[in-house]
Design a protein around this motif. Structure first.
Motif, PDB file in Angstrom:
ATOM      1  N   GLU A   4       0.822  -1.205   0.000  1.00  0.00           N
ATOM      2  CA  GLU A   4       0.000   0.000   0.000  1.00  0.00           C
ATOM      3  C   GLU A   4       0.860   1.260   0.000  1.00  0.00           C
ATOM      4  O   GLU A   4       0.555   2.229  -0.706  1.00  0.00           O
ATOM      5  CB  GLU A   4      -0.955   0.013   1.209  1.00  0.00           C
ATOM      6  CG  GLU A   4      -2.068  -1.013   1.127  1.00  0.00           C
ATOM      7  CD  GLU A   4      -1.604  -2.436   1.480  1.00  0.00           C
ATOM      8  OE1 GLU A   4      -0.559  -2.610   2.153  1.00  0.00           O
ATOM      9  OE2 GLU A   4      -2.299  -3.379   1.056  1.00  0.00           O
ATOM     10  N   GLU A   5       1.927   1.264   0.790  1.00  0.00           N
ATOM     11  CA  GLU A   5       2.833   2.413   0.821  1.00  0.00           C
ATOM     12  C   GLU A   5       3.555   2.575  -0.513  1.00  0.00           C
ATOM     13  O   GLU A   5       3.706   3.696  -1.014  1.00  0.00           O
ATOM     14  CB  GLU A   5       3.861   2.238   1.943  1.00  0.00           C
ATOM     15  CG  GLU A   5       3.261   2.281   3.324  1.00  0.00           C
ATOM     16  CD  GLU A   5       4.213   1.775   4.400  1.00  0.00           C
ATOM     17  OE1 GLU A   5       4.064   2.240   5.552  1.00  0.00           O
ATOM     18  OE2 GLU A   5       5.080   0.928   4.111  1.00  0.00           O
ATOM     19  N   GLU A   7       2.532   1.505  -3.508  1.00  0.00           N
ATOM     20  CA  GLU A   7       1.593   1.969  -4.525  1.00  0.00           C
ATOM     21  C   GLU A   7       1.201   3.430  -4.309  1.00  0.00           C
ATOM     22  O   GLU A   7       1.090   4.198  -5.272  1.00  0.00           O
ATOM     23  CB  GLU A   7       0.350   1.105  -4.550  1.00  0.00           C
ATOM     24  CG  GLU A   7      -0.619   1.634  -5.598  1.00  0.00           C
ATOM     25  CD  GLU A   7      -1.728   0.694  -5.911  1.00  0.00           C
ATOM     26  OE1 GLU A   7      -1.688   0.173  -7.026  1.00  0.00           O
ATOM     27  OE2 GLU A   7      -2.606   0.521  -5.064  1.00  0.00           O
ATOM     28  N   SER A   8       1.013   3.826  -3.092  1.00  0.00           N
ATOM     29  CA  SER A   8       0.663   5.213  -2.804  1.00  0.00           C
ATOM     30  C   SER A   8       1.744   6.160  -3.312  1.00  0.00           C
ATOM     31  O   SER A   8       1.448   7.204  -3.901  1.00  0.00           O
ATOM     32  CB  SER A   8       0.458   5.390  -1.304  1.00  0.00           C
ATOM     33  OG  SER A   8       0.209   6.729  -0.992  1.00  0.00           O
ATOM     34  N   TYR A   9       3.000   5.791  -3.095  1.00  0.00           N
ATOM     35  CA  TYR A   9       4.095   6.649  -3.556  1.00  0.00           C
ATOM     36  C   TYR A   9       4.132   6.703  -5.083  1.00  0.00           C
ATOM     37  O   TYR A   9       4.258   7.775  -5.674  1.00  0.00           O
ATOM     38  CB  TYR A   9       5.444   6.181  -3.003  1.00  0.00           C
ATOM     39  CG  TYR A   9       6.532   7.163  -3.348  1.00  0.00           C
ATOM     40  CD1 TYR A   9       6.621   8.373  -2.662  1.00  0.00           C
ATOM     41  CD2 TYR A   9       7.418   6.917  -4.372  1.00  0.00           C
ATOM     42  CE1 TYR A   9       7.577   9.313  -2.995  1.00  0.00           C
ATOM     43  CE2 TYR A   9       8.387   7.854  -4.720  1.00  0.00           C
ATOM     44  CZ  TYR A   9       8.463   9.044  -4.027  1.00  0.00           C
ATOM     45  OH  TYR A   9       9.396   9.984  -4.380  1.00  0.00           O
ATOM     46  N   MET A  11       1.692   6.164  -7.237  1.00  0.00           N
ATOM     47  CA  MET A  11       0.519   6.839  -7.769  1.00  0.00           C
ATOM     48  C   MET A  11       0.490   8.331  -7.442  1.00  0.00           C
ATOM     49  O   MET A  11      -0.318   9.073  -8.001  1.00  0.00           O
ATOM     50  CB  MET A  11      -0.760   6.157  -7.278  1.00  0.00           C
ATOM     51  CG  MET A  11      -0.939   4.725  -7.785  1.00  0.00           C
ATOM     52  SD  MET A  11      -0.879   4.555  -9.587  1.00  0.00           S
ATOM     53  CE  MET A  11      -2.385   5.418 -10.053  1.00  0.00           C
ATOM     54  N   SER A  12       1.379   8.790  -6.564  1.00  0.00           N
ATOM     55  CA  SER A  12       1.468  10.224  -6.279  1.00  0.00           C
ATOM     56  C   SER A  12       2.169  10.979  -7.409  1.00  0.00           C
ATOM     57  O   SER A  12       2.096  12.200  -7.479  1.00  0.00           O
ATOM     58  CB  SER A  12       2.207  10.467  -4.954  1.00  0.00           C
ATOM     59  OG  SER A  12       3.597  10.196  -5.091  1.00  0.00           O
ATOM     60  N   TYR A  29       3.039  -0.171 -14.005  1.00  0.00           N
ATOM     61  CA  TYR A  29       2.815   1.272 -13.917  1.00  0.00           C
ATOM     62  C   TYR A  29       3.473   1.946 -15.111  1.00  0.00           C
ATOM     63  O   TYR A  29       4.601   1.626 -15.476  1.00  0.00           O
ATOM     64  CB  TYR A  29       3.406   1.824 -12.617  1.00  0.00           C
ATOM     65  CG  TYR A  29       2.782   1.221 -11.391  1.00  0.00           C
ATOM     66  CD1 TYR A  29       1.641   1.778 -10.833  1.00  0.00           C
ATOM     67  CD2 TYR A  29       3.312   0.084 -10.807  1.00  0.00           C
ATOM     68  CE1 TYR A  29       1.055   1.222  -9.696  1.00  0.00           C
ATOM     69  CE2 TYR A  29       2.738  -0.485  -9.677  1.00  0.00           C
ATOM     70  CZ  TYR A  29       1.613   0.091  -9.136  1.00  0.00           C
ATOM     71  OH  TYR A  29       1.038  -0.469  -8.032  1.00  0.00           O
ATOM     72  N   GLU A  41       1.616  -7.903  -5.453  1.00  0.00           N
ATOM     73  CA  GLU A  41       1.340  -7.912  -4.015  1.00  0.00           C
ATOM     74  C   GLU A  41       1.679  -9.292  -3.460  1.00  0.00           C
ATOM     75  O   GLU A  41       0.819 -10.161  -3.334  1.00  0.00           O
ATOM     76  CB  GLU A  41      -0.120  -7.554  -3.757  1.00  0.00           C
ATOM     77  CG  GLU A  41      -0.391  -7.227  -2.320  1.00  0.00           C
ATOM     78  CD  GLU A  41      -1.788  -6.667  -2.101  1.00  0.00           C
ATOM     79  OE1 GLU A  41      -2.134  -6.450  -0.931  1.00  0.00           O
ATOM     80  OE2 GLU A  41      -2.523  -6.448  -3.070  1.00  0.00           O
ATOM     81  N   LYS A  93      12.237   4.942  -2.685  1.00  0.00           N
ATOM     82  CA  LYS A  93      11.572   6.108  -3.265  1.00  0.00           C
ATOM     83  C   LYS A  93      12.480   6.811  -4.270  1.00  0.00           C
ATOM     84  O   LYS A  93      12.020   7.240  -5.340  1.00  0.00           O
ATOM     85  CB  LYS A  93      11.135   7.073  -2.165  1.00  0.00           C
ATOM     86  CG  LYS A  93       9.958   6.567  -1.355  1.00  0.00           C
ATOM     87  CD  LYS A  93       9.571   7.546  -0.278  1.00  0.00           C
ATOM     88  CE  LYS A  93       8.363   7.061   0.501  1.00  0.00           C
ATOM     89  NZ  LYS A  93       7.989   8.008   1.571  1.00  0.00           N
TER      90      LYS A  93
END
Length: 116
Positions: A4-5, A7-9, A11-12, A29, A41, A93
């Motif tokens: 989740e972390e 993917e969140s990064y 998708m930001s 992506y 996942e 990141k």
């Protein structure tokens, strides 16, 4: 870093899309229809990222959790183990940013301008 972390990064980032062109598990992506990251996942969590070839070799020599891209061009892709490895969240990141930037810059000028 969990899925989740991660993917969140990803998708930001601006103008990102994702799909499942290979199977129902591997999420791909894209920026401007070009792939810059792939993940699934699973445990341990991994992500394939595009990388400058010289930098890719350097990273592989520094981290056990970074290897030649699984099912990808070994020259231009790394597989990064995101969980339980020696690769910290900040480095992951930075590698996502690096992959995104490489792919974005490889787009035509017209496509880059169309994406903003």
């Amino acid at each position: 870093m969990n899925f989740e972390e991660l993917e969140s990064y990803i998708m930001s980032k601006p103008n990102i899309t994702f799909d499942y062109p290979f199977d129902e598990k591997v999420r791909v992506y894209r920026i401007g229809e070009k792939i810059f990251a792939l993940t699934e996942e699973t445990s341990p969590l991994w992500i394939n990222l595009k990388c400058d070839p010289i930098y890719a070799l350097e990273l592989r020599s520094l981290y056990k959790g970074i290897t030649a891209g699984y099912h990808m061009s070994k020259k231009h892709w790394n597989t990064v183990t995101a969980e339980s490895s020696d690769v910290d969240e900040e480095t992951i990141k930075e590698l996502i940013d690096h992959s995104f930037d490489l792919v974005f810059e490889s787009l035509t000028k017209k496509k880059r301008e169309g994406l903003g």
